[in-house]
Scaffold this motif. Structure first.
Motif, PDB file in Angstrom:
ATOM      1  N   THR A 292       0.842  -1.186   0.000  1.00 53.42           N
ATOM      2  CA  THR A 292       0.000   0.000   0.000  1.00 53.42           C
ATOM      3  C   THR A 292       0.872   1.228   0.000  1.00 53.42           C
ATOM      4  OG1 THR A 292      -0.128  -0.004   2.418  1.00 53.42           O
ATOM      5  CG2 THR A 292      -1.870  -1.169   1.245  1.00 53.42           C
ATOM      6  N   GLU A 293       0.308   2.323  -0.471  1.00 51.58           N
ATOM      7  CA  GLU A 293       1.054   3.569  -0.510  1.00 51.58           C
ATOM      8  C   GLU A 293       0.712   4.411   0.715  1.00 51.58           C
ATOM      9  OE1 GLU A 293       1.648   4.370  -5.219  1.00 51.58           O
ATOM     10  OE2 GLU A 293       0.047   5.400  -4.181  1.00 51.58           O
ATOM     11  N   ALA A 294       1.710   5.173   1.161  1.00 52.95           N
ATOM     12  CA  ALA A 294       1.499   6.056   2.308  1.00 52.95           C
ATOM     13  C   ALA A 294       0.623   7.222   1.904  1.00 52.95           C
ATOM     14  CB  ALA A 294       2.843   6.549   2.844  1.00 52.95           C
ATOM     15  N   GLY A 295      -0.056   7.807   2.915  1.00 55.74           N
ATOM     16  CA  GLY A 295      -0.872   8.977   2.640  1.00 55.74           C
ATOM     17  C   GLY A 295      -2.233   8.592   2.143  1.00 55.74           C
TER      18      GLY A 295
ATOM     19  N   LEU B 185      -2.350  -3.803 -18.426  1.00 56.42           N
ATOM     20  CA  LEU B 185      -0.910  -3.913 -18.192  1.00 56.42           C
ATOM     21  C   LEU B 185      -0.243  -2.549 -18.073  1.00 56.42           C
ATOM     22  CD1 LEU B 185       0.019  -6.893 -20.567  1.00 56.42           C
ATOM     23  CD2 LEU B 185      -0.261  -6.914 -18.071  1.00 56.42           C
ATOM     24  N   ILE B 186      -0.647  -1.602 -18.916  1.00 58.96           N
ATOM     25  CA  ILE B 186      -0.051  -0.268 -18.849  1.00 58.96           C
ATOM     26  C   ILE B 186      -0.473   0.451 -17.571  1.00 58.96           C
ATOM     27  CG2 ILE B 186      -0.099   2.026 -19.909  1.00 58.96           C
ATOM     28  CD1 ILE B 186       0.085   0.709 -22.614  1.00 58.96           C
ATOM     29  N   ASP B 187      -1.745   0.302 -17.191  1.00 54.22           N
ATOM     30  CA  ASP B 187      -2.182   0.905 -15.926  1.00 54.22           C
ATOM     31  C   ASP B 187      -1.415   0.312 -14.746  1.00 54.22           C
ATOM     32  OD1 ASP B 187      -3.946   2.648 -17.021  1.00 54.22           O
ATOM     33  OD2 ASP B 187      -5.735   1.452 -16.642  1.00 54.22           O
ATOM     34  N   GLY B 188      -1.153  -0.997 -14.808  1.00 56.20           N
ATOM     35  CA  GLY B 188      -0.364  -1.622 -13.746  1.00 56.20           C
ATOM     36  C   GLY B 188       1.055  -1.116 -13.733  1.00 56.20           C
ATOM     37  N   ARG B 189       1.655  -0.983 -14.893  1.00 62.03           N
ATOM     38  CA  ARG B 189       3.028  -0.501 -14.983  1.00 62.03           C
ATOM     39  C   ARG B 189       3.163   0.941 -14.513  1.00 62.03           C
ATOM     40  NH1 ARG B 189       8.230  -2.231 -14.912  1.00 62.03           N
ATOM     41  NH2 ARG B 189       9.577  -0.631 -15.827  1.00 62.03           N
ATOM     42  N   LEU B 190       2.140   1.762 -14.806  1.00 61.02           N
ATOM     43  CA  LEU B 190       2.193   3.172 -14.433  1.00 61.02           C
ATOM     44  C   LEU B 190       1.690   3.420 -13.015  1.00 61.02           C
ATOM     45  CD1 LEU B 190       0.968   4.848 -17.763  1.00 61.02           C
ATOM     46  CD2 LEU B 190       3.318   4.491 -16.960  1.00 61.02           C
ATOM     47  N   GLY B 191       1.247   2.368 -12.340  1.00 60.41           N
ATOM     48  CA  GLY B 191       0.852   2.497 -10.941  1.00 60.41           C
ATOM     49  C   GLY B 191      -0.587   2.914 -10.721  1.00 60.41           C
ATOM     50  N   PHE B 192      -1.441   2.803 -11.759  1.00 63.61           N
ATOM     51  CA  PHE B 192      -2.834   3.188 -11.600  1.00 63.61           C
ATOM     52  C   PHE B 192      -3.732   2.017 -11.211  1.00 63.61           C
ATOM     53  CE2 PHE B 192      -1.269   6.413 -14.711  1.00 63.61           C
ATOM     54  CZ  PHE B 192      -1.385   7.499 -13.874  1.00 63.61           C
TER      55      PHE B 192
ATOM     56  N   PRO C  37      -3.504  -2.307  -9.579  1.00 63.42           N
ATOM     57  CA  PRO C  37      -2.633  -3.387  -9.109  1.00 63.42           C
ATOM     58  C   PRO C  37      -2.419  -4.442 -10.183  1.00 63.42           C
ATOM     59  CG  PRO C  37      -4.836  -3.649  -8.215  1.00 63.42           C
ATOM     60  CD  PRO C  37      -4.827  -2.335  -8.918  1.00 63.42           C
ATOM     61  N   VAL C  38      -1.313  -5.141 -10.062  1.00 64.07           N
ATOM     62  CA  VAL C  38      -1.001  -6.250 -10.958  1.00 64.07           C
ATOM     63  C   VAL C  38      -0.938  -7.515 -10.110  1.00 64.07           C
ATOM     64  CG1 VAL C  38       0.689  -7.252 -12.532  1.00 64.07           C
ATOM     65  CG2 VAL C  38       0.276  -4.772 -12.546  1.00 64.07           C
ATOM     66  N   GLU C  39      -1.722  -8.524 -10.497  1.00 60.24           N
ATOM     67  CA  GLU C  39      -1.735  -9.782  -9.773  1.00 60.24           C
ATOM     68  C   GLU C  39      -1.333 -10.917 -10.694  1.00 60.24           C
ATOM     69  OE1 GLU C  39      -4.838 -10.478  -6.632  1.00 60.24           O
ATOM     70  OE2 GLU C  39      -5.865  -8.913  -7.789  1.00 60.24           O
ATOM     71  N   LEU C  40      -0.343 -11.679 -10.291  1.00 62.03           N
ATOM     72  CA  LEU C  40       0.085 -12.883 -11.002  1.00 62.03           C
ATOM     73  C   LEU C  40       0.107 -14.021  -9.989  1.00 62.03           C
ATOM     74  CD1 LEU C  40       3.023 -11.449 -13.161  1.00 62.03           C
ATOM     75  CD2 LEU C  40       0.727 -12.050 -13.945  1.00 62.03           C
ATOM     76  N   GLY C  41      -0.962 -14.824 -10.001  1.00 64.34           N
ATOM     77  CA  GLY C  41      -1.068 -15.867  -8.999  1.00 64.34           C
ATOM     78  C   GLY C  41      -1.142 -15.246  -7.620  1.00 64.34           C
ATOM     79  N   PRO C  42      -0.304 -15.689  -6.707  1.00 67.31           N
ATOM     80  CA  PRO C  42      -0.336 -15.112  -5.358  1.00 67.31           C
ATOM     81  C   PRO C  42       0.378 -13.775  -5.260  1.00 67.31           C
ATOM     82  CG  PRO C  42       1.348 -16.792  -5.479  1.00 67.31           C
ATOM     83  CD  PRO C  42       0.633 -16.817  -6.811  1.00 67.31           C
ATOM     84  N   MET C  43       1.079 -13.380  -6.323  1.00 62.41           N
ATOM     85  CA  MET C  43       1.855 -12.142  -6.264  1.00 62.41           C
ATOM     86  C   MET C  43       0.955 -10.939  -6.527  1.00 62.41           C
ATOM     87  SD  MET C  43       5.147 -10.932  -8.513  1.00 62.41           S
ATOM     88  CE  MET C  43       4.142 -10.462  -9.920  1.00 62.41           C
ATOM     89  N   TYR C  44       1.030  -9.949  -5.670  1.00 62.74           N
ATOM     90  CA  TYR C  44       0.252  -8.725  -5.790  1.00 62.74           C
ATOM     91  C   TYR C  44       1.210  -7.544  -5.749  1.00 62.74           C
ATOM     92  CZ  TYR C  44      -3.013  -4.977  -4.582  1.00 62.74           C
ATOM     93  OH  TYR C  44      -3.738  -3.808  -4.561  1.00 62.74           O
ATOM     94  N   GLU C  45       1.082  -6.665  -6.750  1.00 62.66           N
ATOM     95  CA  GLU C  45       1.983  -5.511  -6.796  1.00 62.66           C
ATOM     96  C   GLU C  45       1.207  -4.260  -7.167  1.00 62.66           C
ATOM     97  OE1 GLU C  45       6.197  -4.227  -8.928  1.00 62.66           O
ATOM     98  OE2 GLU C  45       4.722  -5.402 -10.060  1.00 62.66           O
ATOM     99  N   LEU C  46       1.405  -3.218  -6.428  1.00 62.65           N
ATOM    100  CA  LEU C  46       0.868  -1.905  -6.759  1.00 62.65           C
ATOM    101  C   LEU C  46       2.036  -0.935  -6.798  1.00 62.65           C
ATOM    102  CD1 LEU C  46      -1.466  -0.019  -7.363  1.00 62.65           C
ATOM    103  CD2 LEU C  46      -1.790   0.285  -4.904  1.00 62.65           C
ATOM    104  N   ARG C  47       2.447  -0.601  -8.001  1.00 57.69           N
ATOM    105  CA  ARG C  47       3.627   0.250  -8.169  1.00 57.69           C
ATOM    106  C   ARG C  47       3.319   1.702  -7.809  1.00 57.69           C
ATOM    107  NH1 ARG C  47       7.524  -1.984 -11.590  1.00 57.69           N
ATOM    108  NH2 ARG C  47       8.132   0.107 -12.231  1.00 57.69           N
ATOM    109  N   LYS C  48       4.376   2.446  -7.548  1.00 59.29           N
ATOM    110  CA  LYS C  48       4.227   3.868  -7.289  1.00 59.29           C
ATOM    111  C   LYS C  48       3.744   4.552  -8.554  1.00 59.29           C
ATOM    112  CE  LYS C  48       6.697   7.927  -5.607  1.00 59.29           C
ATOM    113  NZ  LYS C  48       7.981   8.465  -5.126  1.00 59.29           N
ATOM    114  N   ARG C  49       2.757   5.431  -8.389  1.00 62.70           N
ATOM    115  CA  ARG C  49       2.156   6.062  -9.564  1.00 62.70           C
ATOM    116  C   ARG C  49       3.149   6.969 -10.292  1.00 62.70           C
ATOM    117  NH1 ARG C  49      -2.144   5.645  -6.032  1.00 62.70           N
ATOM    118  NH2 ARG C  49      -4.045   4.736  -6.953  1.00 62.70           N
ATOM    119  N   VAL C  50       3.143   6.836 -11.603  1.00 62.63           N
ATOM    120  CA  VAL C  50       3.961   7.704 -12.452  1.00 62.63           C
ATOM    121  C   VAL C  50       3.179   8.990 -12.696  1.00 62.63           C
ATOM    122  CG1 VAL C  50       5.015   7.940 -14.742  1.00 62.63           C
ATOM    123  CG2 VAL C  50       5.074   5.728 -13.551  1.00 62.63           C
TER     124      VAL C  50
END
Length: 461
Positions: free
Chosen positions: A2-5, A263-270, A272-285
């Motif tokens: 999760t992101e702060a703020g 995929l682009i929204d996930g890459r740009l942080g808008f 989350p990206v989920e691959l199986g059990p992996m969950y990633e929410l990148r910092k927004r560009v």
């Protein structure tokens, strides 16, 4: 992650001993909206899907409207034996045919009387689904056959040629074939009755007795010869490969857009990206809505270059009839790009709701209005009206022209190219307008604060 703020709660606040369900989860599971909304949307969409798909396919003959058949009457007439009167039996036959069609099939078939050159052109342009040719010697051949009924000389029956047009589709060809079988049988019978009456009148005046065999010979005097105007090879799928190819192109643009957007929204942080059990929410560009839309458009364009070539290659590998591969590739690039541009524009305007809008526009409404399985002249008028603005219909008539009609511009390819350019321009105009408005109003793609699952209204996104 999760992101702060933004009011987001920490992971520790959500921790509970094993086996203890968080109160928020319990409250959400008891929420009517959790169950009602997805159920309502799915039921409505699937209900619409069922109606749209089944209504045109159940009874095409019931909905026939102005099914195009061209008729060529080249008969030059001939003197009736024993008189000095010239008769035009071809015209008489044509009038009987038109009267029968108007009486039995009012409004269902459009019999357009044209010259031979025009008829062939319309068949080649897919503007006619069948043709009837009455030859120049029809009257003379009919009188000669009439005379053979009381003589010993064997004379061939007068001939009428009927042509189907397999390139317009299997169902359209079947409808044309059934029309020819029924209408020409009736015309043949009526013409035989007329010749029989003329024969009896002629022989009675000459004092000649006509045998039963002689009368039987002219009860069905016309030799109706049926053939295909533009025959297709076996590897053309009875005229269905154009439809399936068009469907591939539209699905490539539609599903490609959905994949690229996620995929682009996930890459740009808008998102989350989920691959199986992996969950990633990148910092927004820090990129605007308009910038994100342009990135997605470029991505679908590059995809179209590759995927269109892949479809052409696949078609060759499976042995599909495709004589104009370069035209097919270029048209595929246009279709995939056009669909991708307008689909991404819809997503940029409506957000997540755009997924549903795209599904309805490209798939739910697209298949029954395509004309690829059931011709538009054999579906309810509502579907014919929708077809003009449906990408799948335009993709079908363009692919059909390339595959079956030598990439003839007048066979639908010109219309398809023009419409996909229109679709592209619409997406290029309205997508950026919406994005600029949202950006200037500060409606960035980030919630002002985390929204409680059972609490207040969601923040603008």
């Amino acid at each position: 992650m999760t992101e702060a703020g933004g009011g987001a709660k920490s992971d520790a606040e959500h921790e509970r001993p094993p086996g203890v369900i968080h109160p928020t989860v319990v409250a959400e599971l008891r929420s009517f909206a959790l169950w009602a909304r997805p159920l309502a949307v799915v039921v409505v969409v699937m209900g619409l899907l069922g109606v749209m798909y089944m209504a045109p396919a159940v009874d095409p003959g019931k909905h026939l409207h102005q099914f195009p058949i061209v008729v060529v009457n080249a008969d030059t007439g001939a003197l009736q034996p024993g008189t000095d009167q010239k008769q035009y039996l071809g015209q008489q036959l044509l009038e009987g045919l038109q009267a029968g069609v108007d009486e039995q099939y009012p409004g269902k078939f459009d019999l357009d009387v044209v010259d031979r050159s025009t008829a062939l052109t319309r068949l080649d342009n897919a503007h006619a689904y069948g043709a009837i040719f009455i030859p120049a010697n029809f009257s003379s051949a009919s009188f000669a056959f009439l005379g053979s009924a009381i003589g010993d000389t064997k004379v061939d029956q007068p001939v009428i040629e009927v042509f189907t047009n397999p390139g317009v589709g299997a169902v359209a060809t079947q409808i044309a074939t059934q029309f020819f079988t029924r209408s020409m049988a009736q015309v043949n019978q009526q013409f035989g009755e007329r010749l029989t009456a003329a024969l009896v009148q002629q022989t009675d005046a000459a004092g000649i007795k006509v045998t039963g065999a002689g009368l039987t010979a002219i009860t069905e005097p016309i030799n109706v010869q049926e053939s295909a105007a533009n025959p297709l090879p076996d590897n053309a799928g009875s005229g269905l490969t154009a439809f399936y190819y068009a469907l591939l192109l539209v699905l490539a643009g539609f599903t490609g857009t959905m994949i690229i957007s996620a995929l682009i929204d996930g890459r740009l942080g808008f998102a989350p990206v989920e691959l199986g059990p992996m969950y990633e929410l990148r910092k927004r560009v820090p990129i605007s809505r308009l910038g994100t839309l342009v990135v997605k458009w470029w991505a679908i364009f590059w995809v179209s270059l590759i995927v269109s070539g892949l479809f052409v290659l696949t078609s060759s590998l499976v042995g599909m009839y495709a004589p104009n591969k370069m035209a097919l590739w270029m048209f595929g690039v246009l279709v995939i790009t056009g669909v991708g541009i307008i689909a991404n524009a819809i997503l940029s305007i409506f957000g997540s709701a755009g997924l549903l809008i795209n599904l309805i526009f490209f798939v739910v409404l697209g298949l029954p209005t395509s004309g690829g399985t059931v011709p538009l002249e054999a579906v309810p008028g509502f579907f014919r009206g929708l077809a003009v603005g449906e990408p799948l219909h335009q993709a079908f008539i363009g692919a059909r022209s390339i595959l079956y009609f030598e990439a003839n511009i007048d066979a639908g390819l010109g219309t398809a190219i023009g419409m996909f350019l229109v679709f592209t321009v619409i997406g290029l105009i309205f997508g950026p307008i919406a994005c600029v408005i949202y950006d200037r109003k500060g409606l960035i793609r980030r919630p002002d604060e985390a929204t409680e699952s059972t609490g207040s209204h969601a923040a603008a996104v």
